[in-house]
Design an enzyme around this catalytic site. Structure first.
Site, mmCIF file in Angstrom:
data_model
loop_
_atom_site.group_PDB
_atom_site.id
_atom_site.type_symbol
_atom_site.label_atom_id
_atom_site.label_comp_id
_atom_site.label_asym_id
_atom_site.label_seq_id
_atom_site.Cartn_x
_atom_site.Cartn_y
_atom_site.Cartn_z
ATOM 1 N N CYS A 139 20.407 87.129 -17.682
ATOM 2 C CA CYS A 139 18.994 87.110 -18.083
ATOM 3 C C CYS A 139 18.784 86.177 -19.278
ATOM 4 O O CYS A 139 19.042 86.554 -20.428
ATOM 5 C CB CYS A 139 18.537 88.524 -18.434
ATOM 6 S SG CYS A 139 16.836 88.570 -19.018
ATOM 7 N N CYS A 142 16.251 87.454 -21.847
ATOM 8 C CA CYS A 142 16.729 88.520 -22.737
ATOM 9 C C CYS A 142 17.722 87.976 -23.762
ATOM 10 O O CYS A 142 17.700 88.372 -24.923
ATOM 11 C CB CYS A 142 17.448 89.613 -21.948
ATOM 12 S SG CYS A 142 16.726 90.034 -20.378
ATOM 13 N N ASP A 143 18.613 87.096 -23.339
ATOM 14 C CA ASP A 143 19.775 86.771 -24.170
ATOM 15 C C ASP A 143 19.796 85.349 -24.733
ATOM 16 O O ASP A 143 20.646 85.043 -25.574
ATOM 17 C CB ASP A 143 21.065 86.991 -23.356
ATOM 18 C CG ASP A 143 21.218 88.450 -22.931
ATOM 19 O OD1 ASP A 143 20.681 89.313 -23.651
ATOM 20 O OD2 ASP A 143 21.849 88.710 -21.897
#
Ligand code: NAP
Length: 312
Positions: A139, A142-143
């Site tokens: 992701c 997200c990261d």
């Protein structure tokens, strides 16, 4: 709260565009559906994406998480009961009733809409599991932030990989895009954008064979040239795996007929499955199109099919 003593008109399993659209239609028609959002990723895969530019109605594009929040709010407006539960199976009950199994107990329903979507495909190479969360990610939204000014690899040649490679250039001036062929699966504007981006280095014909690390974090990736068979190592701090998805239908066991890849088989162009009163929508039943808008459209079809069943 889920009431395990009542028979719901419809239980919808999944909270991506398919599930929410089915909820909006059934809710608006007065059937008060129960929608199990799932406990891990309510809102589905779009909550992990950035800009969605091809969902009609948003000429400037819309962030994936915002789109899903809007769908959720619209479902709530029409009296859809949302519960953050996972379905663990479906069984046939008495008198045509369906039983949706959850860890809270059995939920009874006259109809069920399965809209569980799909999940990230894994590379299945040495080091991938070991370094998941330590540099291996599925992701970018997200990261990506954790890898500011680091070297990043993105694996894949589809829309997801190209979108993520472009997104990750916000954080890094060195993004390798690693694809196993010499042409992208992605079509449209994205290939040209990545080819023209000075921060992206494209590694064609490159098969990932091993994630390299120092025991604590990712340090690189080993690649094999598809033509020469030669192996080489790239030093990177993060590897974003963007190689497509697999349908989330394992929880069904043998209850519904699935195709060999695990997608739910539906009849003709409807949402009807191999079981009466059980309908399928979205990516879990779509090996071909897999778009937010087609998922939403199939959620609408499932709701209409369920509604017809309930009214007969
Ligand atoms: P996809 O289209 O299935 O592409 C997967 C990519 O990963 C392909 O390039 C494939 O290579 C590669 N791949 C698969 N297994 C691999 C392996 N073991 N090792 C190395 N590479 C591997 O998946 P996606 O990009 O996630 O897209 C899924 C759907 O969502 C598509 O319909 C796409 O159009 C849609 N989508 C749309 C947008 C958008 O429009 N903004 C954004 C994201 C996704 P090959 O090409 O050689 O098969």
């Amino acid at each position: 709260m889920i009431d395990t003593s009542k028979v719901y008109n419809s239980v919808i399993i999944g909270s991506g565009p398919a599930g929410y659209t089915a909820g909006i239609y059934l809710g608006r028609a007065g059937f008060k559906p129960l929608l199990l959002t799932g406990s891990l990723l309510p809102g589905g895969e779009l909550t992990e994406t950035t800009l969605v530019e091809n969902y009609p109605g948003f000429p400037e594009g819309i962030q994936g998480p915002d789109l899903m929040e809007n769908m959720k709010a619209q479902a709530e407006k029409f009296d859809v009961q949302l519960e953050s539960e996972d379905a663990e199976g479906i069984e046939d009950g008495e008198n045509g009733c369906k039983i949706v199994k959850t860890h809270l107990g059995n939920i009874m329903a006259k109809t069920v809409v399965v809209a569980t979507g799909s999940t990230h495909r894994k590379l299945d190479i040495p080091g991938e599991k070991e370094y998941a969360g330590l540099g291996v990610s599925y992701c970018a939204t997200c990261d990506g932030f954790f890898f500011r000014n680091k070297k990043i690899a993105v694996i894949g040649g589809g829309d997801s990989a190209l979108t993520d490679a472009l997104f990750l250039t916000r954080f890094s001036d060195c993004v390798y895009l690693i694809h196993r062929r010499d042409t992208f699966r992605s079509r449209g504007v994205l290939p040209q954008r990545v080819q023209e981006c000075p921060k992206i280095k494209i590694e064609y014909n490159s098969l990932p064979v091993e994630v390299l690390g120092d025991g604590e974090k990712v340090t690189g990736i080993k690649l094999k040239d598809k033509e020469s068979g030669n192996e080489r190592e790239l030093q990177v701090d993060a590897i974003f795996v963007d190689i497509g998805s697999v349908p989330q239908t394992g929880f069904l066991g043998n209850y519904l007929e699935l195709d060999p890849a695990g997608y739910i088989l539906t009849k003709d162009s409807s949402s009807l499955t191999s079981k009466p009163a059980v309908f399928a929508a979205g990516d879990c039943a779509d090996p071909v199109y897999r778009q937010a808008v087609t998922a939403a459209g199939s959620g609408c079809k499932a709701a209409i099919d369920a509604q017809r069943y309930l009214l007969n």
